[in-house]
Design an enzyme around this catalytic site. Structure first.
Site, PDB file in Angstrom:
ATOM      1  N   ASP A 163     -10.915  25.112 -28.326  1.00 20.72           N
ATOM      2  CA  ASP A 163     -11.156  24.076 -27.330  1.00 20.72           C
ATOM      3  C   ASP A 163     -11.721  24.751 -26.087  1.00 20.72           C
ATOM      4  O   ASP A 163     -11.755  25.977 -25.990  1.00 20.72           O
ATOM      5  CB  ASP A 163      -9.880  23.273 -27.052  1.00 20.72           C
ATOM      6  N   ASP A 169      -6.711  17.745 -35.502  1.00 17.93           N
ATOM      7  CA  ASP A 169      -5.786  18.819 -35.150  1.00 17.93           C
ATOM      8  C   ASP A 169      -4.591  18.170 -34.480  1.00 17.93           C
ATOM      9  O   ASP A 169      -4.726  17.121 -33.846  1.00 17.93           O
ATOM     10  CB  ASP A 169      -6.415  19.812 -34.157  1.00 17.93           C
ATOM     11  N   CYS A 210       8.266  18.918 -54.082  1.00  9.20           N
ATOM     12  CA  CYS A 210       7.322  19.739 -53.313  1.00  9.20           C
ATOM     13  C   CYS A 210       7.291  21.143 -53.914  1.00  9.20           C
ATOM     14  O   CYS A 210       8.330  21.705 -54.259  1.00  9.20           O
ATOM     15  CB  CYS A 210       7.751  19.800 -51.847  1.00  9.20           C
ATOM     16  N   CYS A 255       6.057  23.892 -52.358  1.00  8.43           N
ATOM     17  CA  CYS A 255       5.899  24.962 -51.363  1.00  8.43           C
ATOM     18  C   CYS A 255       7.003  26.009 -51.564  1.00  8.43           C
ATOM     19  O   CYS A 255       8.000  25.760 -52.242  1.00  8.43           O
ATOM     20  CB  CYS A 255       5.921  24.404 -49.940  1.00  8.43           C
ATOM     21  N   CYS A 285      10.563  24.888 -50.502  1.00  9.70           N
ATOM     22  CA  CYS A 285      11.218  23.930 -51.394  1.00  9.70           C
ATOM     23  C   CYS A 285      11.481  24.523 -52.780  1.00  9.70           C
ATOM     24  O   CYS A 285      12.398  24.093 -53.479  1.00  9.70           O
ATOM     25  CB  CYS A 285      10.378  22.666 -51.516  1.00  9.70           C
ATOM     26  N   HIS A 288       6.862  24.327 -44.837  1.00 10.26           N
ATOM     27  CA  HIS A 288       6.904  23.075 -45.611  1.00 10.26           C
ATOM     28  C   HIS A 288       6.063  21.990 -44.941  1.00 10.26           C
ATOM     29  O   HIS A 288       5.264  21.318 -45.598  1.00 10.26           O
ATOM     30  CB  HIS A 288       8.343  22.576 -45.799  1.00 10.26           C
TER      31      HIS A 288
HETATM   32 ZN    ZN Z   1       8.106  21.953 -49.366  1.00  9.57          ZN
END
Ligand code: ZN
Length: 371
Positions: free
Chosen positions: A95, A268, A306, A308, A311, A337
């Site tokens: 920015d 963003d 999930c 990730c 998780c 996550h």
């Molecule tokens: Zn997750």
């Protein structure tokens, strides 16, 4: 060089203005629609570049104002620019610092050349205008630089909004003439507050100046949702379809979906990272406080289904415990996550656009809200 600035629209949704695109930058291609995690101080808080890459982060945002104050642009430059300084090899959008000057800095004096202000950290007197903002971004070496603009607050009377648009346009013209880093793209920013005609005029004039892409600024500054969505429509309606469009600072998923349906490509927001530090988890359906007592012995992952790292390996009970005893790992796992959830959200949107099922995907979100 891979033709930085090239923007290709792969598919357009027949039922809305949504589009699936691809933007080329010096540090790689960005598949759109996309979400950009915010790396305010040269770091997406609590995440390493390797972790960001693993969850499919394509581009991160850097804040010129913060980096100029600490460590100082000279130091980043000595280290070869922002990419090597933060160890990030993919695209970076910076920015201009305008938003922070108008929201954080003290004792501002606004002139036609820019803003004299006092640093919010150590009280140093500094000056930032279109010439300075573009020079700083050139030295940072970002892939996408933003013009220096004035983001009017909300509410804001018409006279003030009008003056902010005038300054934004005069500054945008100066920014467009400044020297750039190799392959650097420059995006103009549409302002105009809640006034339809001002937003349209601002967008039209920016298009006349001509930029590599266009952003919608001055939204998500406290206004009600209908005013926010109208501001997006008023701005985007005038922008050329063959250039990328970036909605600044909006990160609630139902709002991003509406923006995508209105032709926005890039986003963003600090929501996924900031909420993680407050102990809030985002799921496919909304969000909930992992810190709450009811999860103290919950063996399930933060979000069932999930994939990730957080998780795959840890329970809510464990992550809640880490957060409650202020263990750094708790914030790291929840940030991972949440960012993974936002990256997956945009992947789902892109897949839906590719498959021609964006309308159905959007429909499924009408009952959900990130409030
Ligand atoms: Zn997750």
């Amino acid at each position: 060089m891979n033709d930085p600035g090239g923007f290709e629209i792969l598919t357009a949704d027949p039922g809305s203005r949504a589009r699936r695109g691809r933007l080329r930058t010096r540090h790689g291609t960005i598949e759109t629609p996309c979400f950009m995690p915010v790396g305010t101080q040269g770091s997406v808080k609590a995440m390493s570049p390797a972790e960001l890459e693993a969850i499919g982060t394509q581009v991160v945002l850097g804040n010129t104002y913060h980096l100029a104050i600490r460590p100082g642009i000279e130091i980043v430059e000595t280290c070869g620019g922002l990419h090597p300084f933060m160890g990030w090899t993919r695209p970076i959008l910076t920015d201009s610092g305008g938003y922070q000057v108008f929201s954080l800095a003290r004792l501002r004096t606004i002139t036609a050349r820019g803003v004299a202000f006092q640093s919010h950290i150590d009280g140093r007197r500094l000056f930032l205008g279109p010439v300075e903002a573009m020079a700083l971004q050139r030295r940072l070496g970002s892939d996408i630089a933003m013009v220096f603009d004035e983001c009017a607050p909300w509410p804001c009377d018409r006279d003030y909004a009008c003056q902010a648009v005038d300054k934004t346009l005069a500054w945008a013209a100066i920014c467009s003439e400044q020297e750039r880093a190799d392959g650097q793209l420059v995006f103009g920013i549409v302002q105009g507050g809640e006034y339809t005609d001002l937003r349209r005029q601002c967008a039209e004039r920016l298009v006349e100046i001509g930029f590599d892409g266009y952003a919608v600024g001055g939204v998500s500054v406290g206004e009600p949702e209908d005013v926010l969505l109208r501001g997006i429509r008023d701005s985007v309606g005038v922008l050329p379809p063959d250039r990328p469009r970036y909605l600044m600072g909006v990160g609630k998923r139902h709002q991003m979906l509406e923006a995508i349906a209105n032709g926005v490509d890039m986003f963003d927001c600090v929501i996924p990272t900031r909420y993680a530090r407050n102990g809030t988890a985002f799921t496919r359906r909304g969000r909930y406080p992992v810190k709450a007592g009811e999860y103290k012995d919950d063996k399930r992952p933060v979000e069932e289904g999930c994939d990730c790292y957080a998780c795959s390996r840890f329970s809510r009970a464990y992550i809640r415990h880490l957060l409650n005893v202020n263990e750094i790992l708790g914030i790291r796992l929840l940030t991972l996550h949440n960012l993974h959830r936002f990256m997956s959200f945009m992947q789902d949107v892109r897949q839906a656009l590719d498959a021609g099922s964006f309308g159905a995907y959007r429909e499924r979100w009408t009952e959900r809200k990130d409030e």
